[in-house]
Design a protein around this motif. Structure first.
Motif, PDB file in Angstrom:
ATOM      1  N   VAL A 125       1.523  -1.133  -0.228  1.00  0.00           N
ATOM      2  CA  VAL A 125      -0.083  -0.308  -0.318  1.00  0.00           C
ATOM      3  C   VAL A 125       0.729   1.581  -0.222  1.00  0.00           C
ATOM      4  CG1 VAL A 125      -1.478   0.886   1.714  1.00  0.00           C
ATOM      5  CG2 VAL A 125      -1.800  -1.372   1.255  1.00  0.00           C
ATOM      6  N   ALA A 126       1.833   1.110   0.733  1.00  0.00           N
ATOM      7  CA  ALA A 126       2.675   2.331   0.965  1.00  0.00           C
ATOM      8  C   ALA A 126       3.445   2.152  -0.270  1.00  0.00           C
ATOM      9  CB  ALA A 126       3.652   2.493   1.855  1.00  0.00           C
ATOM     10  N   ALA A 127       3.995   1.190  -0.982  1.00  0.00           N
ATOM     11  CA  ALA A 127       4.960   2.290  -2.119  1.00  0.00           C
ATOM     12  C   ALA A 127       3.537   2.112  -3.214  1.00  0.00           C
ATOM     13  CB  ALA A 127       5.024   0.805  -2.456  1.00  0.00           C
ATOM     14  N   LEU A 128       2.758   1.851  -3.753  1.00  0.00           N
ATOM     15  CA  LEU A 128       1.474   2.057  -4.712  1.00  0.00           C
ATOM     16  C   LEU A 128       1.406   3.591  -4.665  1.00  0.00           C
ATOM     17  CD1 LEU A 128      -0.541   1.203  -6.967  1.00  0.00           C
ATOM     18  CD2 LEU A 128      -1.688   1.197  -5.159  1.00  0.00           C
TER      19      LEU A 128
ATOM     20  N   HIS B 123      -8.574  -0.784  -2.144  1.00  0.00           N
ATOM     21  CA  HIS B 123      -8.703  -2.911  -1.806  1.00  0.00           C
ATOM     22  C   HIS B 123      -9.609  -3.869  -2.261  1.00  0.00           C
ATOM     23  CE1 HIS B 123      -6.242  -6.466  -0.255  1.00  0.00           C
ATOM     24  NE2 HIS B 123      -6.443  -6.279  -1.475  1.00  0.00           N
ATOM     25  N   ALA B 124      -9.794  -4.122  -3.506  1.00  0.00           N
ATOM     26  CA  ALA B 124     -10.475  -5.272  -3.951  1.00  0.00           C
ATOM     27  C   ALA B 124      -9.423  -6.858  -3.684  1.00  0.00           C
ATOM     28  CB  ALA B 124     -10.867  -5.471  -4.891  1.00  0.00           C
ATOM     29  N   ARG B 125     -10.511  -7.119  -2.568  1.00  0.00           N
ATOM     30  CA  ARG B 125      -9.406  -9.015  -2.341  1.00  0.00           C
ATOM     31  C   ARG B 125      -9.830  -9.872  -2.897  1.00  0.00           C
ATOM     32  NH1 ARG B 125     -10.767  -8.441   4.082  1.00  0.00           N
ATOM     33  NH2 ARG B 125      -9.475 -10.579   3.977  1.00  0.00           N
ATOM     34  N   ASP B 126      -9.801  -9.411  -3.959  1.00  0.00           N
ATOM     35  CA  ASP B 126     -10.802 -10.838  -4.555  1.00  0.00           C
ATOM     36  C   ASP B 126     -10.813 -10.634  -6.540  1.00  0.00           C
ATOM     37  OD1 ASP B 126     -12.500  -9.139  -4.838  1.00  0.00           O
ATOM     38  OD2 ASP B 126     -14.269 -10.500  -5.706  1.00  0.00           O
ATOM     39  N   ALA B 127      -9.346  -9.701  -6.449  1.00  0.00           N
ATOM     40  CA  ALA B 127      -9.051  -9.364  -8.015  1.00  0.00           C
ATOM     41  C   ALA B 127      -6.984  -9.178  -7.730  1.00  0.00           C
ATOM     42  CB  ALA B 127      -9.088  -7.814  -7.881  1.00  0.00           C
ATOM     43  N   ASP B 128      -6.620  -9.553  -8.427  1.00  0.00           N
ATOM     44  CA  ASP B 128      -5.352  -9.130  -9.110  1.00  0.00           C
ATOM     45  C   ASP B 128      -4.728  -7.962  -8.710  1.00  0.00           C
ATOM     46  OD1 ASP B 128      -5.024 -12.178  -9.808  1.00  0.00           O
ATOM     47  OD2 ASP B 128      -5.108 -12.448 -11.784  1.00  0.00           O
ATOM     48  N   ASP B 129      -5.531  -7.443  -9.739  1.00  0.00           N
ATOM     49  CA  ASP B 129      -4.965  -5.207  -9.627  1.00  0.00           C
ATOM     50  C   ASP B 129      -5.530  -5.213  -8.678  1.00  0.00           C
ATOM     51  OD1 ASP B 129      -7.158  -6.126 -11.285  1.00  0.00           O
ATOM     52  OD2 ASP B 129      -6.430  -4.228 -12.633  1.00  0.00           O
TER      53      ASP B 129
ATOM     54  N   LEU C 228      -5.774  -2.796  -6.007  1.00  0.00           N
ATOM     55  CA  LEU C 228      -5.289  -1.753  -4.908  1.00  0.00           C
ATOM     56  C   LEU C 228      -5.601  -0.463  -5.924  1.00  0.00           C
ATOM     57  CD1 LEU C 228      -2.311  -2.747  -3.399  1.00  0.00           C
ATOM     58  CD2 LEU C 228      -4.483  -2.113  -2.084  1.00  0.00           C
ATOM     59  N   LYS C 229      -6.153   0.700  -5.458  1.00  0.00           N
ATOM     60  CA  LYS C 229      -6.273   2.011  -6.537  1.00  0.00           C
ATOM     61  C   LYS C 229      -6.179   3.198  -5.204  1.00  0.00           C
ATOM     62  CE  LYS C 229      -9.578   4.052  -8.559  1.00  0.00           C
ATOM     63  NZ  LYS C 229      -8.760   4.215 -10.619  1.00  0.00           N
ATOM     64  N   VAL C 230      -4.847   3.653  -5.727  1.00  0.00           N
ATOM     65  CA  VAL C 230      -5.559   5.022  -4.912  1.00  0.00           C
ATOM     66  C   VAL C 230      -6.204   6.025  -5.050  1.00  0.00           C
ATOM     67  CG1 VAL C 230      -3.276   7.460  -4.077  1.00  0.00           C
ATOM     68  CG2 VAL C 230      -2.181   4.559  -4.849  1.00  0.00           C
ATOM     69  N   ILE C 231      -7.250   6.386  -4.740  1.00  0.00           N
ATOM     70  CA  ILE C 231      -8.443   7.328  -5.068  1.00  0.00           C
ATOM     71  C   ILE C 231      -8.370   8.370  -4.431  1.00  0.00           C
ATOM     72  CG2 ILE C 231     -10.150   5.357  -4.966  1.00  0.00           C
ATOM     73  CD1 ILE C 231     -11.086   7.009  -2.498  1.00  0.00           C
ATOM     74  N   SER C 232      -7.573   9.137  -3.262  1.00  0.00           N
ATOM     75  CA  SER C 232      -6.627  10.400  -3.377  1.00  0.00           C
ATOM     76  C   SER C 232      -5.436  10.930  -2.288  1.00  0.00           C
ATOM     77  CB  SER C 232      -8.670  11.195  -2.558  1.00  0.00           C
ATOM     78  OG  SER C 232      -8.253  10.302  -1.015  1.00  0.00           O
ATOM     79  N   LEU C 233      -5.498  11.793  -2.700  1.00  0.00           N
ATOM     80  CA  LEU C 233      -3.865  11.767  -1.918  1.00  0.00           C
ATOM     81  C   LEU C 233      -3.478  13.370  -1.559  1.00  0.00           C
ATOM     82  CD1 LEU C 233      -0.774  10.370  -3.384  1.00  0.00           C
ATOM     83  CD2 LEU C 233      -0.461  12.797  -2.730  1.00  0.00           C
ATOM     84  N   GLY C 234      -2.911  13.633  -0.391  1.00  0.00           N
ATOM     85  CA  GLY C 234      -2.747  14.619   0.300  1.00  0.00           C
ATOM     86  C   GLY C 234      -1.531  15.272   0.640  1.00  0.00           C
ATOM     87  N   THR C 235      -1.005  15.916   1.251  1.00  0.00           N
ATOM     88  CA  THR C 235       0.128  16.346   2.031  1.00  0.00           C
ATOM     89  C   THR C 235      -0.031  17.645   2.622  1.00  0.00           C
ATOM     90  OG1 THR C 235       1.512  17.955   0.465  1.00  0.00           O
ATOM     91  CG2 THR C 235       1.609  15.538   0.158  1.00  0.00           C
ATOM     92  N   GLY C 236       0.253  17.879   3.739  1.00  0.00           N
ATOM     93  CA  GLY C 236       0.404  19.500   4.052  1.00  0.00           C
ATOM     94  C   GLY C 236       0.285  19.137   5.935  1.00  0.00           C
ATOM     95  N   SER C 237       0.427  20.166   6.485  1.00  0.00           N
ATOM     96  CA  SER C 237       0.595  19.850   8.297  1.00  0.00           C
ATOM     97  C   SER C 237       0.359  21.358   8.122  1.00  0.00           C
ATOM     98  CB  SER C 237       1.832  20.176   9.054  1.00  0.00           C
ATOM     99  OG  SER C 237       3.291  20.377   8.540  1.00  0.00           O
ATOM    100  N   LYS C 238      -0.482  21.925   7.511  1.00  0.00           N
ATOM    101  CA  LYS C 238      -0.952  23.339   8.900  1.00  0.00           C
ATOM    102  C   LYS C 238      -3.007  23.483   8.620  1.00  0.00           C
ATOM    103  CE  LYS C 238       3.474  25.227   7.733  1.00  0.00           C
ATOM    104  NZ  LYS C 238       4.419  25.316   9.280  1.00  0.00           N
ATOM    105  N   CYS C 239      -2.805  24.925   9.031  1.00  0.00           N
ATOM    106  CA  CYS C 239      -4.286  25.481   8.836  1.00  0.00           C
ATOM    107  C   CYS C 239      -4.058  26.691   9.742  1.00  0.00           C
ATOM    108  CB  CYS C 239      -4.786  24.135   9.792  1.00  0.00           C
ATOM    109  SG  CYS C 239      -4.298  24.251  12.152  1.00  0.00           S
TER     110      CYS C 239
END
Length: 638
Positions: free
Chosen positions: A234-237, A263-269, A271-282
């Motif tokens: 998961v982390a590498a993806l 994560h579709a647990r019954d499929a070869d492919d 894993l799918k990243v659907i969203s991503l974010g970086t940051g530490s401010k507000c």
């Protein structure tokens, strides 16, 4: 299933036991076959298809050269007898700098290595083409690249069954090979397997059966449930997806990365990243946007979660037509029912470091310099009164309390709750939030993968962080929520750790990062505008005069998601009323089940009664971003 002989083995200086031999003879250290879960009925039936694992991360079986160990003498072989022996004469991959003495066998292997350094042992016709490190077997007359574990254990007939010699397999003087099984995210296991030889040729059919049995044992001993994608995968993806976005903090500045992965647990492919974010401010409390066109909390977990909400809504719209079924969502019963994740699809949250707030207070306290620790221990701030939240890291010795951002005492106060508290709330209310709850059943996180936690020799730190995460994310809510309306419940995600580094993390920058990055990256899969960079809650590079232009509005802002919900509701037939589009706050409050669950969690007498709320005045805008009738400023909403 418990494997006593393996799970209790303690050899920290060498890691996992080097060899698990298979023989008729009694186990060297008293290990009995029943300790390792070998049951007579499983042969030929378990794991009939290697495609159960996501992303093609199948354990690699590598044959390692082994020096002669004639002192142990030859033994007969039985597939169902397993021993747990450690051969001190063999240097394991974790064994440090122990050297092997040279002999004629290792010298001959060296000559072979110069000629052909690695071997792909294909039982598929001809002795040539030895070019890879992974053993692959092909069924006789078959056209596939290999056979399944079940076929190997049931003695499938192999082509070129006797084409290889012990010399080709780098066997030792006893005719045995060393098999190391590795799966990213789990410690490896090494097995010693005899290679039966007749007239100088190895019988690959028997060897395939023994390798398959070793693979089955590895899977049973190492994986908690089949079909799970390892934390490192998961982390590498996520790291791979991040690397394609060409976002780079200024030199010397660190950031935090978070992502939601399906994560579709019954499929070869699967894993799918659907969203991503970086940051530490507000943003400080006095800078909150009143018309929903900016984000006041830009921590990575929050941005990733808002991106996941956007992806889920857009996917629901894509899946609405009957001819466009979604691989990830379905609509039980059809319109106007709500959408839900498909069976055997789970949501995984990756965070590059421990979430701020209750989950990380002890880890931060352990990492601070001795002078600061002594100062805080001399006069520790009191714990916050019941029904209130602590500010930042005040009273850091108090565990299980609500906290606001940021952690620094010299920063202006905010109305943003710590990420640990938000993750805990998502475990009850779902990551979809109040607005999307009208179109989606609660979407819960099944697993949380955390980076930057020492492992190996630092098991004490890992155990401490695991305990803190479990307490912060769900332990402090057990038995305190009363009756929740169906289908809301307390979800307890599995806490896992990964050794995959994040390139822009605090620990990856050396010698010491100067500060946190002010910019935040947002990315949503399959979206018309997939990525953007924010600073101070607004899109970077947008001049002040264009701030309210819809073209330059952050795609994860309240107003943007409000308008997206309207479009999705129209496309999917989700029930709405005309008043929904006159007030964002009113539209959020129209799902009765969600409101009852929210009150059980954050209302009077609830475990999160002290939740710091944003003023109601900051959510009174219509679908076009125009201010609605101003409400009293003393009324709050979550």
């Amino acid at each position: 299933m418990s494997y006593v002989g393996y799970d209790t083995y303690q050899q920290p200086q060498f890691g996992y036991p080097m060899s698990h031999s298979v023989s008729h003879a009694g186990p060297i250290y008293g290990a009995h076959p029943s300790e390792f879960g070998y049951e007579p009925g499983y042969a030929g039936t378990a794991y009939t298809d290697p495609g159960y694992v996501a992303g093609g991360v199948y354990p690699s079986a590598t044959v390692y050269p082994q020096r002669a160990m004639s002192q142990y003498g030859p033994r007969a072989y039985d597939d169902f007898d397993l021993r747990d022996s450690y051969h001190s004469g063999y240097a394991t991959p974790h064994g440090g700098s122990r050297r092997r003495r040279s002999n004629s066998l290792t010298r001959s292997m060296s000559r072979m290595s110069r000629r052909n350094s690695t071997y792909d042992l294909r039982a598929a016709g001809g002795a040539g083409g030895l070019s890879g490190a992974v053993i692959k077997f092909k069924r006789k007359g078959g056209f596939r690249s290999g056979i399944t574990l079940g076929e190997a254990m049931s003695d499938a007939h192999l082509s070129s069954n006797d084409n290889y010699s012990l010399y080709d397999l780098n066997a030792d003087s006893r005719g045995r090979i060393i098999l190391k099984l590795r799966w990213s995210g789990y410690s490896s296991m090494t097995y010693e397997l005899p290679a039966d030889c007749y007239d100088g040729r190895v019988e690959l059919q028997t060897l395939a059966r023994r390798i398959a049995r070793a693979c089955v044992h590895f899977l049973q001993a190492r994986l908690r449930w089949m079909g799970e994608a390892a934390a490192d995968d998961v982390a590498a993806l996520v790291a791979s997806a991040y690397s394609t976005l060409k976002f780079h903090p200024p030199p010397g500045q660190f950031t935090v990365l978070a992502a939601f992965v399906l994560h579709a647990r019954d499929a070869d492919d699967g894993l799918k990243v659907i969203s991503l974010g970086t940051g530490s401010k507000c943003l400080p409390g006095d800078k909150l946007p009143r018309t929903g066109d900016a984000l006041h909390d830009c921590h990575a977990e929050v941005l990733a979660r808002r991106g996941a909400v956007r992806w889920l809504l857009e996917e629901a719209a894509r899946a609405a037509p009957a001819e466009h079924a979604s691989r990830w969502l379905h609509r039980p019963g059809g319109a106007p029912a709500k959408f839900a994740l498909r069976e055997r699809v789970e949501l995984v949250l990756y965070v590059s470091t421990v979430p701020c707030g209750d989950a990380s207070t002890r880890a931060l306290a352990a990492a601070q310099d001795p002078a600061m620790a002594a100062l805080k221990d001399a006069a520790p701030p009191p714990a916050p009164p019941p029904g209130t939240a602590a500010r930042g890291r005040d009273g850091y010795a108090a565990l299980g309390v609500l906290r606001t951002k940021p952690g620094r005492a010299d920063a202006p106060p905010t109305r943003a709750m710590a990420c640990s508290d938000k993750l805990a709330a998502w475990g009850v209310l779902g990551v979809q939030g109040a607005l999307a709850a009208r179109a989606l059943v609660p979407v819960y996180v099944a697993r949380v993968v955390v980076g930057e936690v020492a492992s190996g020799a630092e098991k004490e730190e890992e155990a401490m962080v695991r305990e803190d995460c479990e307490r912060a994310l769900f332990g402090r809510l057990r038995g305190k929520l009363g009756d929740l309306p169906h289908p809301y419940r307390l979800r307890e995600p599995a806490i896992e750790f990964t050794a995959v580094p994040f390139v822009h993390s605090r620990s990856a920058l050396s010698p010491t990062p100067s500060s946190g990055c002010n910019d935040s990256l947002c990315w949503v899969a399959d979206s018309p505008r997939p990525s953007e960079v924010l600073i101070n809650g607004l899109r970077r590079g947008v001049p002040p005069k264009h701030r309210h232009n819809p073209k330059f509005r952050p795609s994860l802002s309240k107003l943007a998601l409000y308008r997206l919900f309207r479009d999705v509701a129209l496309a999917t037939g989700t029930p709405t009323v005309e008043a929904d589009w006159t007030s964002y706050e009113g539209c959020k409050r129209r799902d009765p089940d969600y409101e009852r669950a929210r009150q059980a969690l954050k209302g009077p007498g609830g475990p999160f009664e002290g939740w710091v709320l944003s003023g109601k005045a900051h959510e009174q805008f219509d679908i076009d971003g125009a201010p609605a009738a101003p409400p009293p400023l003393d009324q709050d909403v979550a």
